[in-house]
Enzyme design. Structure first.
Site, PDB file in Angstrom:
ATOM      1  N   GLU A  18       0.828  -1.208   0.000  1.00 35.94           N
ATOM      2  CA  GLU A  18       0.000   0.000   0.000  1.00 35.94           C
ATOM      3  C   GLU A  18       0.862   1.257   0.000  1.00 35.94           C
ATOM      4  OE1 GLU A  18      -3.060  -0.525  -0.642  1.00 35.94           O
ATOM      5  OE2 GLU A  18      -2.804  -2.672  -0.310  1.00 35.94           O
ATOM      6  N   GLU A  33      -1.068  -1.822  -9.633  1.00 42.56           N
ATOM      7  CA  GLU A  33      -1.128  -3.045  -8.830  1.00 42.56           C
ATOM      8  C   GLU A  33       0.072  -3.959  -9.050  1.00 42.56           C
ATOM      9  OE1 GLU A  33      -2.818  -3.279  -6.383  1.00 42.56           O
ATOM     10  OE2 GLU A  33      -4.499  -1.928  -6.714  1.00 42.56           O
TER      11      GLU A  33
END
Length: 859
Positions: A307, A329
């Site tokens: 994250e 991602e």
């Protein structure tokens, strides 16, 4: 989900027409507490959007999903909500060059984890709120232009119940009963965030002085429900956070740009975590209520770092549309492991990546729904399903290959230029490839075409020819293959390792060569003349993304000496390759189970061991011949109990074997042992049966009829918490009773009363491999219900039901026929729904092929 979709073409048209200058969002969340009077609970949301239109007089629309709209004003003109609002869009006609839209709406609290989720803690009655938007649920909380390339700064203000604290992306202050937050940098709608409630909150500070003498200070915060506070190891969360911030500042040369860094661990969360800048949200299961292995701490650190990487890859620089989701991602998935190894105590994280993360990618890349890493995302439903093993794990694997291809320095320098050129903007594939071409001096076009724009996984197999005496290699070649459906061969940078046994019996590497594989057959000239190997590992050190195969000599060596491989990464790669062979019906499931029974006890890496336990369970439940399942289960239970008793007392290996034993226990003596461990009449030296382990023991007892409703109710009294309630619901649904199954089915399929977390728990309990006959009648009911469920429920719940209740344990050709019949009769069903059914069908067909392979081993 009627009317809530948004197509790529609509988004492109709107982005070409509009640019957004800023949002002001006012939320009144005081309605979160108190009596709702039997009415659906809502909150007031007032949004002001300032935006420009480059074609004055044109029309467009804003997004909002809300039960009702009180008023809409465009450039001072009051619009009739009944005419301009259709439940998901607000029609905007006759736009000016500069516009101001004000929308006053009543929005709904969520129980599905989408939008503004409301959770009531059963332990103390406290209410907790948090938002979760990706890809497009911010419109459930405030009116907006819900697409990633219409970035803007945001100002939030929130009225909350007295005594609450509220957090958002920016720093907040409470004055006159209103929480007001600093304006954000330009960001996309899906990463705005609000968290509110009586959370337990801990603070710290990160400081860094750069080479030019400037100092960066980042306020750190971490929060969880009050009921989890005794278990919250915030010091370790902050340790990994600081290590990550140091690592990314060292490598990215771009200071963290979003001010503070809060991390909220929230209940009933659908994802692992979400990269909201300044306020990252995580599933609260990353706070451990009982003893866990180091693999769990490593996984949490990986998610924290994943994250954090998004602050640069995704938040600072964002993909234009969900086609290029991989631009954030894949990079975050790669960087999570890269930073874990480079900055934290988890130096073996690449082993976990090779063994666990890539298994997800290999499975996804062999489904009929596989897609290139740069995908064709037609609409939001497509986007929701593409948060998958391709976009994350395959993408990260390919980036690992890219680092081997261009070099780490060129890769990181390309990243630095990418941030600086595109800060607060949106990008496509070409923007990244151009900087990588600059920094590496390589033509990235062909590499991207092979790795990013085609789907499928190649298999690499060694072919070894020995000299006439048989003591040395005459020629070693690598055979590259691709499935007929995905025939692309790719350039692979690989290491080839040669292994043999030492006089002491260890299997060790004695030669290693790096080479490039492009063709169907590549000769590794450097290995000619080397001593004959007992094992050839064609993707040693895990540089590329491929399925590893073995020559016959290597397979014989592994069958006898797998546990003697001394290098943990090589051992993990061999286990992964053997598991892929089992899934591909090249290795009988009973042979894989036998390997686990003989060698898993020697596995030093706890994460690999726990993965082997999961694979052994899957081999037995899905890939073993039906008439061998009972024998296989007995063998696994016997082996697990033996390893449990022999494990070092109090060790994490002992804990892993205890959990595995519970998962395979079915015979009466094994179930009695679990019950005796629960009531304390039997003890195993060093094994602490804490509350989480108690529930792990209770589920098999419930599933086999040895723990009834009263036992489970008593356990809930002992653990009357949100976590305890989820465990109890799972165990209740696991009981082997027709009325129990009917009730569980009705609660999930016929009602929307359960929250997302309890839907997940109920489905998990309902599906038991030992209850195939009991759940057989639900196969027909499943196909009759799924289109209605998809139409009426949120996409998250729809996905949970369609995936979770597919009759996978009805593993017979008749179920395959029923699936095909549904697909044929529902050609016009929502593409995302058809994709889920096609994936489940493929898993079932694979299971039947593997069962045939296993049955043949008995003949």
């Amino acid at each position: 989900m009627p009317g809530e979709n948004l197509s790529r073409d609509e988004a492109r048209e709107r982005a070409a027409l509009l640019s957004v200058d800023g949002y002001e969002v006012s939320l009144d969340l005081r309605s979160a507490v108190g009596d709702a009077g039997g009415e659906p609970r809502t909150f007031r949301s007032v949004t002001t959007i300032r935006f420009r239109c480059n074609e004055p007089g044109a029309s467009s629309f804003a997004d909002l999903v809300a039960p009702s709209v009180t008023s809409v004003s465009l450039n001072g003109r009051d619009l009739d909500p009944g005419e301009v609002f259709d439940g998901s869009r607000i029609l905007l006609e006759d736009l000016a060059a500069e516009n101001e839209l004000v929308v006053d709406a009543q929005c709904a609290y969520s129980r599905t984890g989408e939008g503004l989720h409301r959770f009531v803690d059963p332990e103390d009655g406290e209410v907790y709120l948090y938002t979760q938007y990706e890809p497009a649920d911010a419109r459930r909380v405030f009116a907006n232009f819900e697409q990633p390339d219409l970035k803007a700064p945001y100002r939030f203000e929130v009225r909350a119940p007295e005594g609450w604290t509220v957090w958002s992306n920016g720093t907040g202050e409470l004055a006159d009963g209103v929480w007001r937050f600093a304006e954000t940098k330009p960001i996309s709608t899906y990463i705005t965030c609000v968290v509110a409630g009586p959370y337990h909150y801990v603070t710290d500070t990160y400081t860094r002085t750069f080479e030019d003498g400037t100092k960066l200070e980042i306020p750190l915060g971490a929060m969880c429900r009050k009921g989890l506070a005794p278990h919250f190891d915030a010091d370790d969360v902050f340790l990994v956070t600081k290590q990550g911030l140091d690592f990314f500042h060292d490598h990215f040369d771009y200071p963290y740009p979003f001010g503070k860094y809060d991390q909220a661990f929230v209940p009933e969360y659908n994802l692992g975590a979400m990269e909201n800048p300044g306020l990252v949200t995580f599933r609260e299961e990353y706070i451990f209520r009982g003893k866990v292995t180091q693999a769990s701490y490593e996984a949490r650190a990986n998610v924290i770092l994943h994250e954090m990487a998004h602050m640069w890859f995704g938040d600072l620089v964002t993909m234009e549309w969900w086609d290029d989701l991989w631009l954030k991602e894949s990079f975050a998935d790669f960087m999570g492991t890269f930073a874990n190894v480079g900055a934290t105590r988890f130096k073996d994280a690449w082993i976990t990546f090779a063994n666990r993360r890539k298994a997800w990618a290999y499975r996804a890349d062999q489904l009929p729904s596989t897609h290139p890493i740069t995908a064709d995302i037609r609409d939001l439903e497509d986007a929701k399903l593409n948060f998958d093993g391709i976009t994350y794990a395959k993408g990260a694997s390919v980036l690992k290959q890219l680092v081997a291809y261009v070099g780490q320095d060129a890769f990181l320098e390309g990243s630095r230029r990418y941030f600086k050129r595109n800060a607060y903007g949106n990008t496509r594939l070409g923007d990244l490839l151009s900087v990588l071409a600059e920094t590496s001096g390589r033509d990235m076009t062909a590499w991207a075409a092979s790795w990013l724009q085609t789907a499928g996984v190649n298999s690499l197999t060694p072919q070894v020819l020995l000299d006439t005496e048989g003591g040395r290699i005459a020629e070693l070649a690598i055979l590259q293959e691709a499935p007929e459906s995905r025939p692309e061969l790719r350039p692979h940078r690989i290491a080839v390792g040669l292994y043999r046994r030492t006089p002491e019996g260890a299997v060790e590497r004695y030669a290693r060569v790096e080479t490039d594989v492009h063709e169907p057959r590549t000769v590794v000239a450097e290995l000619a003349g080397a001593e004959a190997p007992e094992l050839v590992l064609v993707n040693d050190d895990d540089l590329t993304y491929c399925k590893v195969r073995f020559d016959e000599t290597s397979l014989v060596t592994l069958r006898s000496h797998l546990g003697a491989l001394t290098d943990p990464l090589a051992r993990a790669l061999c286990w992964s390759a053997l598991w892929n062979m089992t899934r591909d019906a090249l290795l009988p499931a009973r042979d894989f189970v036998d390997l686990v029974l003989r060698f898993a006890g020697r596995e030093s890496d706890i994460g690999v061991l726990q993965m082997l336990h999961a694979w052994a369970n899957s081999a037995l439940a899905h890939y073993a011949a039906p008439d061998w399942r009972e024998t296989g289960g007995e063998l696994l239970a016997e082996g697990a109990l033996r390893e449990l008793r022999e494990a070092e007392p109090g060790s994490e290996h002992q804990l892993a074997w205890a959990r595995f034993f519970a998962s395979v226990a079915s015979a009466e003596p094994d179930l009695k042992l679990l019950a005796d461990l629960l009531d304390g009449t039997v003890e195993i030296d060093g094994l602490e049966v804490d509350q989480e382990l108690r529930w792990a023991f209770l589920e098999p007892l419930a599933a086999h009829g040895a723990a009834d409703e009263s036992v489970l109710a008593a356990e809930l009294v002992r653990d009357d918490t949100a976590s305890g309630k989820r465990h109890q619901v799972r165990c209740l649904a696991a009981r082997p009773s027709a009325p129990v199954k009917a009730q569980a089915w009705a609660q999930v399929v016929e009602s929307d009363a359960l929250s997302n977390a309890l839907v997940e728990a109920t489905i998990s309990g309902f599906q038991q491999p030992s209850q195939r006959e009991l759940t057989a009648p639900y196969a027909q009911l499943y196909f009759a219900a799924i289109e209605r469920v998809w139409r009426e429920r949120s996409i998250q719940i729809g996905m949970d039901v369609v995936r979770g209740l597919f009759p996978a344990y009805q593993d017979r050709p008749e179920t395959l026929d029923a699936t095909d019949a549904w697909l044929e009769a529902h050609r016009d069903a929502a593409p995302a729904l058809r994709r889920l059914v096609l994936e489940a069908r493929d898993d079932l067909a694979r299971a039947l092929r593997a069962q045939e392979c296993d049955a043949a081993a008995d003949r």
